[in-house]
Design a protein around this motif. Structure first.
Motif, short mmCIF file in Angstrom:
data_model
loop_
_atom_site.label_atom_id
_atom_site.label_comp_id
_atom_site.label_asym_id
_atom_site.label_seq_id
_atom_site.Cartn_x
_atom_site.Cartn_y
_atom_site.Cartn_z
N SER A 153 0.86 -1.17 0.00
CA SER A 153 0.00 0.00 0.00
C SER A 153 0.90 1.23 0.00
CB SER A 153 -0.90 0.02 1.24
OG SER A 153 -1.91 1.00 1.11
N PHE A 155 2.41 4.19 1.50
CA PHE A 155 2.48 4.66 2.88
C PHE A 155 1.96 6.10 2.99
CE2 PHE A 155 5.87 1.75 5.02
CZ PHE A 155 5.10 0.65 4.68
N HIS A 160 -3.37 3.17 3.09
CA HIS A 160 -2.50 2.69 4.17
C HIS A 160 -3.22 2.79 5.51
CE1 HIS A 160 1.53 3.17 6.53
NE2 HIS A 160 1.13 1.91 6.52
N GLU A 174 0.25 -5.46 13.27
CA GLU A 174 0.97 -5.00 12.08
C GLU A 174 2.24 -5.80 11.86
OE1 GLU A 174 2.96 -0.86 10.36
OE2 GLU A 174 1.66 -0.81 12.11
N ILE A 179 4.32 -5.37 5.44
CA ILE A 179 3.68 -4.29 4.70
C ILE A 179 4.75 -3.55 3.89
CG2 ILE A 179 2.29 -2.21 4.84
CD1 ILE A 179 1.15 -3.23 7.45
N ASP A 181 5.79 -0.54 1.12
CA ASP A 181 5.43 0.79 0.63
C ASP A 181 5.64 0.86 -0.88
OD1 ASP A 181 4.94 3.47 0.24
OD2 ASP A 181 6.80 4.17 1.18
N LYS A 329 2.78 6.45 13.72
CA LYS A 329 3.07 7.03 12.41
C LYS A 329 3.28 8.55 12.49
CE LYS A 329 2.49 2.97 10.71
NZ LYS A 329 3.68 2.14 10.40
#
Length: 353
Positions: A153, A155, A160, A174, A179, A181, A329
């Motif tokens: 996805s 970021f 995201h 997570e 995952i 970017d 984040k």
């Protein structure tokens, strides 16, 4: 060892310097002047960042409505692949107006970015036009089954944010998922090579993935569960202060596009298809997957509100920031008052008609 927050700032500085260098090479002319458009052509430049997803923004671009409304302005449209790159451009002061998702806006208004821009329009509410898709033959039939899988996805995008929300909803840490970017076109390439098992992304790439993939959850479903995402129109505060009439013209053009989507879907699809290089039929199908609000609703209590009474969009952005902070984040969550100051509803509802 570099602290995570410092490392983000260093990376942002490098990225911003890169964008600034590109702008100096002619990729984006400075808006020039702060006289509200009283100067010559050099003072009247609007640099618009757009993204290639089906929206009224593409209709405005295709039909040259803003150029027609503001003949004294030099207007440039630059394509960006994600909200993260648009935020970097705002930091570098190389863009004035942009189409960008609510999650990167929440990030942009939070520390350490603290970007001086304001939300002035709601392009759409994410529906089935953003979704989490898993490859056919992967053996995965639910979000819970993504443990140990590679999921891509972009970021800092709405996708995201929705991916993280879907994992949290399914109680999948997570850390249990790899995952990656990737920008939308890179996701398609990785999907074609078989490098990833799943992806959370938006149209038009989403439709390509669905040809040999299964949708696990959509942004429409996550919105119903309390995690809505939107595509927003934002304007730099400096540009709002210098060119309020131009901002009004832009809002009117975007409102006109929303009206066209509602009243003449074929004409809207023809314009969007031309911008995305797809058939009108495909564009019409893609438009049907989003949620486009009537322009009058934008000045309502759920969205932008009116002067002196900011709408619920501000709380939506605070909620998004709180979620991003819980996922580590962003460094800090701005308070509601700070976000409300970043909602530009001056002149509403008249500025939308």
């Amino acid at each position: 060892m570099v602290r995570p927050g410092l490392r983000r700032l260093l990376l942002l500085t490098v990225a911003a310097a890169t964008v600034a260098a590109l702008a100096a090479c002619g990729d984006g002319t400075a808006s020039g002047g702060t006289s509200g458009g009283a100067g010559g052509a050099a003072d009247k430049t609007i640099r618009i960042a757009y993204q290639a997803f089906p929206s009224g923004d593409l209709i405005v671009k295709n039909k040259h409505w803003l150029e027609d409304a503001l003949p004294d302005y030099r207007i440039t449209w630059t394509k960006f692949d994600s909200g993260a790159s648009i935020n970097t451009a705002f930091v570098a002061k190389s863009v004035d107006i942009a189409a960008i998702g609510s999650s990167p806006v929440a990030r942009g208004l939070s520390a350490p970015l603290n970007i001086p821009y304001q939300v002035a329009f709601v392009l759409d509410v994410a529906g089935d036009n953003e979704a989490l898709v898993v490859r056919d033959g992967s053996g995965v039939s639910s979000v819970e089954g993504l443990r140990g899988k590679k999921v891509a996805s972009p970021f800092a995008s709405t996708s995201h944010y929705s991916l993280l929300a879907a994992l949290a909803q399914a109680k999948v840490p997570e850390s249990a998922v790899t995952i990656i970017d990737l920008e939308p076109q890179d996701i398609l390439a990785a999907w074609t090579r078989g490098d990833i098992d799943a992806a959370y992304v938006w149209l038009p790439v989403l439709d390509d993935l669905k040809k040999n993939g299964k949708v696990l959850i959509t942004s429409r479903e996550l919105a119903a569960a309390g995690k809505p995402t939107l595509d927003l129109g934002v304007v730099s505060t400096a540009f709002v202060d210098a060119h309020p009439d131009a901002v009004d013209a832009w809002r009117k053009a975007e409102a006109k596009a929303l009206t066209l989507i509602a009243s003449d879907r074929d004409a809207a699809a023809a314009a969007v298809g031309a911008e995305l290089n797809i058939s009108p039929a495909d564009a019409k199908n893609q438009l049907s997957q989003g949620v486009f609000l009537p322009p009058a609703d934008l000045a309502g209590p759920e969205w932008l509100g009116v002067p002196g009474k900011v709408g619920g969009l501000a709380q939506n952005l605070v909620n998004a920031a709180e979620f991003l902070k819980s996922q580590q984040k962003i460094d800090a969550v701005p308070d509601l008052a700070t976000i409300e100051k970043a909602i530009y509803n001056k002149g509403l509802p008249n500025a939308l008609s």
